[in-house]
Write an enzyme that holds these catalytic residues in place. Sequence first.
Site, PDB file in Angstrom:
ATOM      1  N   CYS A 182      -6.295   5.486  12.305  1.00 34.98           N
ATOM      2  CA  CYS A 182      -7.022   6.750  12.289  1.00 34.98           C
ATOM      3  C   CYS A 182      -8.406   6.573  12.918  1.00 34.98           C
ATOM      4  CB  CYS A 182      -7.136   7.179  10.834  1.00 34.98           C
ATOM      5  SG  CYS A 182      -8.320   8.432  10.559  1.00 34.98           S
ATOM      6  N   HIS A 201       0.841  -1.199   0.000  1.00 29.24           N
ATOM      7  CA  HIS A 201       0.000   0.000   0.000  1.00 29.24           C
ATOM      8  C   HIS A 201       0.883   1.259   0.000  1.00 29.24           C
ATOM      9  CE1 HIS A 201      -2.894   3.027   1.315  1.00 29.24           C
ATOM     10  NE2 HIS A 201      -3.822   2.216   0.863  1.00 29.24           N
ATOM     11  N   GLU A 237       0.573   4.127   1.330  1.00 28.53           N
ATOM     12  CA  GLU A 237       0.786   4.761   2.650  1.00 28.53           C
ATOM     13  C   GLU A 237       1.931   4.057   3.388  1.00 28.53           C
ATOM     14  OE1 GLU A 237      -2.581   4.970   5.458  1.00 28.53           O
ATOM     15  OE2 GLU A 237      -1.070   4.805   7.031  1.00 28.53           O
TER      16      GLU A 237
END
Length: 288
Positions: free
Chosen positions: A199, A125, A127
């Site tokens: 998050c 990914h 990120e």
Amino acid sequence: MKIKVAETAGFCFGVKRAVDKVYQLIEEGVSPIYTLGPIIHNEEVVSDLTQKGVQVISEDDLPCLNRGTVVIRSHGVGKHIYDLLRKTGLDYVDVTCPFVLKIHRIVEKESNDGKQIVIFGDPDHPEVKGICGWCNGPYTVLSGKEETEHFTPVPGKELCVVSQTTFNYNKFKELVEILSKKSYYNNVLNISNILNTICNATEERQKEAKNIAGEVDTMLVIGGRRSSNTQKLFEICKEECGNTYYIQTPVDLDSEMFHHSSYVGITAGASTPKKIIEEVQEHVRIKF
Ligand code: F3S
């Protein structure tokens, strides 16, 4: 047909901020505009931006550009990209989500302090690749149970554990549990170095999706095929409701999905525009 749409469905703060910024640059007449990778995992939004002249580029294209504005998307990038941008002299706008930036700062500091970084997440990914790019020393990405069980730290190094912002919270707890049961735990893994960097927006979306999926007969999860947070939402909902479907737009809806259903739940990944969620809801209400 009763329908319940998750309040947390759709754009999160970081994605909205990034998309709004690109539209703002277009309005300001900035040209050419490049995004480093698609600004979000949503084909409709990306093709609308393409029509407005925004070009999606990759890291390899950067050295070939001599003018323009490059947008760093909410996923963030590794340190070498900032160095490359400075070297090329291109303008850039950084809309890395502040929650991702926080992870960059953590891994940079902790690896500078000599710790080995463990990142729970998907190694492919963007990120996670960006986070790896801020580690100044050994780091390991662990995506599941098996890898965590086989993981051995670099001798003499303390560990610092962080996670991809969209990682599943239950999985995070499970992997921490595995690490903490290892014999090396007391020597190299201090509880204060296990940082839950998932998050809040993701956690809240996952919790609400799980609750709704537990109540309904059919659960719809809307999002781009390549959106990792949507895939995780789908997994969570599927565990609660066997009749869970992953769709991208109302076109994917099929009457088969609603056999014996009187109550339908809808949630959506962080890159799904409100318009698509409303269209799906409307479609289910009218057609099925
Ligand atoms: Fe940022 Fe959380 Fe969204 S990390 S991009 S607000 S899912």
